[in-house]
Write a protein that holds these residues in place. Structure first.
Motif, PDB file in Angstrom:
ATOM      1  N   PHE A 138      13.739  35.424 -48.729  1.00 26.70           N
ATOM      2  CA  PHE A 138      13.850  33.997 -49.056  1.00 26.70           C
ATOM      3  C   PHE A 138      12.744  33.568 -49.995  1.00 26.70           C
ATOM      4  N   ALA A 142      13.257  32.105 -53.685  1.00 32.51           N
ATOM      5  CA  ALA A 142      12.932  30.690 -53.836  1.00 32.51           C
ATOM      6  C   ALA A 142      11.718  30.486 -54.733  1.00 32.51           C
ATOM      7  N   VAL A 144       8.601  31.478 -54.125  1.00 35.79           N
ATOM      8  CA  VAL A 144       7.364  31.230 -53.397  1.00 35.79           C
ATOM      9  C   VAL A 144       6.425  32.418 -53.636  1.00 35.79           C
ATOM     10  N   GLU A 160       0.949  32.029 -48.543  1.00 34.59           N
ATOM     11  CA  GLU A 160       1.967  31.836 -49.561  1.00 34.59           C
ATOM     12  C   GLU A 160       2.092  30.365 -49.912  1.00 34.59           C
ATOM     13  N   ASP A 161       2.659  30.114 -51.083  1.00 33.36           N
ATOM     14  CA  ASP A 161       2.802  28.738 -51.548  1.00 33.36           C
ATOM     15  C   ASP A 161       3.736  28.723 -52.746  1.00 33.36           C
ATOM     16  N   ILE A 162       4.341  27.564 -53.009  1.00 32.71           N
ATOM     17  CA  ILE A 162       5.171  27.443 -54.212  1.00 32.71           C
ATOM     18  C   ILE A 162       4.314  27.559 -55.471  1.00 32.71           C
ATOM     19  N   GLY A 163       3.012  27.338 -55.345  1.00 36.01           N
ATOM     20  CA  GLY A 163       2.123  27.495 -56.500  1.00 36.01           C
ATOM     21  C   GLY A 163       1.257  28.738 -56.352  1.00 36.01           C
ATOM     22  N   ASN A 166      -2.273  27.809 -55.513  1.00 33.67           N
ATOM     23  CA  ASN A 166      -2.404  27.344 -54.128  1.00 33.67           C
ATOM     24  C   ASN A 166      -2.457  28.521 -53.166  1.00 33.67           C
ATOM     25  N   LYS A 170      -5.515  29.126 -50.715  1.00 35.37           N
ATOM     26  CA  LYS A 170      -5.324  29.174 -49.259  1.00 35.37           C
ATOM     27  C   LYS A 170      -5.987  30.411 -48.656  1.00 35.37           C
TER      28      LYS A 170
ATOM     29  N   VAL B   1       8.085  25.891 -44.351  1.00 39.82           N
ATOM     30  CA  VAL B   1       8.030  25.934 -45.818  1.00 39.82           C
ATOM     31  C   VAL B   1       9.423  25.890 -46.457  1.00 39.82           C
ATOM     32  N   ARG B   2      10.443  25.642 -45.660  1.00 35.14           N
ATOM     33  CA  ARG B   2      11.765  25.547 -46.260  1.00 35.14           C
ATOM     34  C   ARG B   2      12.513  24.327 -45.737  1.00 35.14           C
ATOM     35  N   VAL B  22      16.043  25.692 -49.432  1.00 34.97           N
ATOM     36  CA  VAL B  22      15.192  25.677 -50.630  1.00 34.97           C
ATOM     37  C   VAL B  22      13.746  25.532 -50.167  1.00 34.97           C
ATOM     38  N   ALA B  23      12.834  25.899 -51.036  1.00 31.51           N
ATOM     39  CA  ALA B  23      11.412  25.797 -50.702  1.00 31.51           C
ATOM     40  C   ALA B  23      11.005  24.331 -50.651  1.00 31.51           C
ATOM     41  N   ARG B  24      10.234  23.965 -49.632  1.00 28.87           N
ATOM     42  CA  ARG B  24       9.735  22.594 -49.548  1.00 28.87           C
ATOM     43  C   ARG B  24       8.565  22.405 -50.489  1.00 28.87           C
ATOM     44  N   GLU B  25       8.451  21.197 -50.981  1.00 33.31           N
ATOM     45  CA  GLU B  25       7.365  20.840 -51.882  1.00 33.31           C
ATOM     46  C   GLU B  25       6.688  19.632 -51.268  1.00 33.31           C
ATOM     47  N   LEU B  40      -2.364  17.690 -54.920  1.00 34.41           N
ATOM     48  CA  LEU B  40      -1.786  19.010 -55.154  1.00 34.41           C
ATOM     49  C   LEU B  40      -0.339  19.034 -54.677  1.00 34.41           C
ATOM     50  N   LEU B  41       0.562  19.564 -55.489  1.00 33.49           N
ATOM     51  CA  LEU B  41       1.931  19.793 -55.028  1.00 33.49           C
ATOM     52  C   LEU B  41       1.976  21.217 -54.502  1.00 33.49           C
ATOM     53  N   CYS B  42       2.391  21.363 -53.250  1.00 36.43           N
ATOM     54  CA  CYS B  42       2.212  22.649 -52.569  1.00 36.43           C
ATOM     55  C   CYS B  42       3.252  22.843 -51.477  1.00 36.43           C
ATOM     56  N   SER B  43       3.233  24.006 -50.842  1.00 35.91           N
ATOM     57  CA  SER B  43       4.040  24.238 -49.644  1.00 35.91           C
ATOM     58  C   SER B  43       3.303  23.614 -48.459  1.00 35.91           C
ATOM     59  N   ALA B  45       2.087  24.095 -45.532  1.00 40.21           N
ATOM     60  CA  ALA B  45       1.491  24.913 -44.471  1.00 40.21           C
ATOM     61  C   ALA B  45       0.068  25.256 -44.891  1.00 40.21           C
ATOM     62  N   GLY B  96       0.274  20.150 -60.253  1.00 40.08           N
ATOM     63  CA  GLY B  96       1.536  20.632 -59.714  1.00 40.08           C
ATOM     64  C   GLY B  96       1.484  22.095 -59.360  1.00 40.08           C
ATOM     65  N   SER B  97       2.535  22.536 -58.691  1.00 36.33           N
ATOM     66  CA  SER B  97       2.609  23.934 -58.288  1.00 36.33           C
ATOM     67  C   SER B  97       2.736  24.833 -59.499  1.00 36.33           C
ATOM     68  N   THR B 216      13.090  23.252 -55.948  1.00 43.03           N
ATOM     69  CA  THR B 216      12.456  22.870 -54.679  1.00 43.03           C
ATOM     70  C   THR B 216      13.242  21.713 -54.068  1.00 43.03           C
TER      71      THR B 216
END
Lengths: 253, 253
Positions: A138, A142, A144, A160-163, A166, A170, B1-2, B22-25, B40-43, B45, B96-97, B216
């Motif tokens: 996933f 996605a 990530v 892990e992170d969408i960025g 980040n 982390k 994170v999703r 989808v991945a959460r933002e 910061l735009l991130c996941s 967690a 942003g991410s 996202t």
């Protein structure tokens, strides 16, 4: 948009010294109405378009009629723009290609990594495999990103992170919370390695960085200057060593 | 994170309405010594780790001993940190991410896209194919991103960059130079679609965005609110429609 670098392609039985292509990374400073606005890390093509598009995206101009003059000085890495409205914009710092946040111009102050850490090519590949295993399907589809601080045998901290930035931050934050030292650590990452990632890792004194993806030319230069082993395309039984081969017992890069 | 979202999976013969992940933002604002530092735009967690790691990477702290107190309020999307040294840091805006640069918090001012543009699913897939063809193998392996403004049949402006945001900005900059209108345009992109990409496209009044990768959850929400057709995983003969299905003659999303 590409640059030649000397690399060591390490396979199961042999390693080959050759010239390979990596993406170029260029630093462009936008000066709006005689004030420095932002430094963008980018590919060195279509720089006027980038400058104008940036102003559009930031809402600093709405159309071509607001631009009085544009002057690109590629050698200096600057583009000067004068607008009619003279919008009051203040400095936005440095924006990296992958979410960088201002670290870049300060690299003069970052000292070479002094760790004497060595590892074998097989250890590096095994860490890349472990990172891959921890990143579920996933996450990969996605988009990530993952980053992990490792010792020579295993992952110590995984995040892990969408960025990409980040994910790396982390890891360092967790190390701080847990009191885990990064000084002889190995950073395994899922994504491309730009100059900013390299500088972040250098700042935390990490002597080895491993990725399944490619580095930029600037990341390679910095790794060489800072004494960091930089390994890209670490997949299956092969990898490219771009810098710091001595940490892997290899010579040539 | 999703996050679960309703999507239309469009194949050659049929389209299926289903729930997909989808991945959460998440938007996290760091407040350092009672002053807003950055968003910061991130996941969503490991947010304490992210905050601490960010401060480390920016050189605002050097170790845990400098942190006096940390207080995360996840519902409000803030983390407050007090340090002993009280470094004088000024606001760094929104990061942003994927290299975003401060557009995000201003989305309240962005109006829904009013274009009545329609296209067929086959036209969308064909544009994704054309983008793929223009991006050479080198660019894909080197992690260079591409973006293209298209009409329903072909690419009008194609640009690439090591940064996703730069590629998009270059397209808009070229449109400005050439006087190409973006109002009924279609944006095809190689990379993941985050909220910031969506907002940039909305600001230029582009009604359709197509990518080979994933969006996202926040990008999906914004696309729905702003009347933009959002298509992801457009590969071969299949794609996912996340928003604005009516522009493709489809209902459900």
């Amino acid at each position: 948009v590409r640059s030649q670098v000397r690399i060591l392609r390490v396979g199961e039985r042999e390693s080959l010294l050759l010239e390979d292509q990596v993406a170029r990374e260029f630093s462009l400073t936008l000066i709006l109405n005689d004030r420095e606005l932002v430094t963008l890390l980018c590919s060195p093509a279509d720089l006027e378009q980038l400058a104008l598009g940036y102003l559009l995206s930031e809402g600093l101009i709405e159309g071509a009629e607001e631009v009085e003059r544009l002057s690109l000085e590629k050698r200096r890495g600057t583009v000067r723009i004068w607008t009619k409205g003279r919008p009051s914009a203040f400095s936005q710092g440095v924006i990296g290609s992958g979410g960088g946040r201002g670290l870049w111009p300060t690299f003069e102050g970052i000292k070479p990594v002094t760790s004497e850490l060595h590892l074998t090519p097989m250890e590096a590949l095994e860490l890349s495999r472990q990172l891959q295993r921890r990143s579920e399907a996933f996450r990969a589809t996605a988009g990530v990103h993952s980053a992990a601080l490792c010792d020579r045998e295993r992952i110590l901290v995984f995040k892990e992170d969408i960025g990409r930035h980040n994910a790396l931050d982390k890891v360092f934050g967790e190390c701080l919370l847990k009191g885990t030292s990064t000084v002889d650590g190995i950073m395994a990452m899922s994504g491309r390695i730009s100059s900013e990632m390299l500088l972040k890792v250098a700042r935390r004194r990490v002597p080895v960085i491993i990725s399944r993806a490619a580095p930029t030319d600037l990341a390679v230069k910095l790794a060489r200057r800072l004494g960091i082993a930089l390994i890209g395309f670490a997949r299956g039984r092969r990898m490219n060593v771009y810098a710091g081969g001595w940490r892997l017992g290899l010579s040539g890069v």
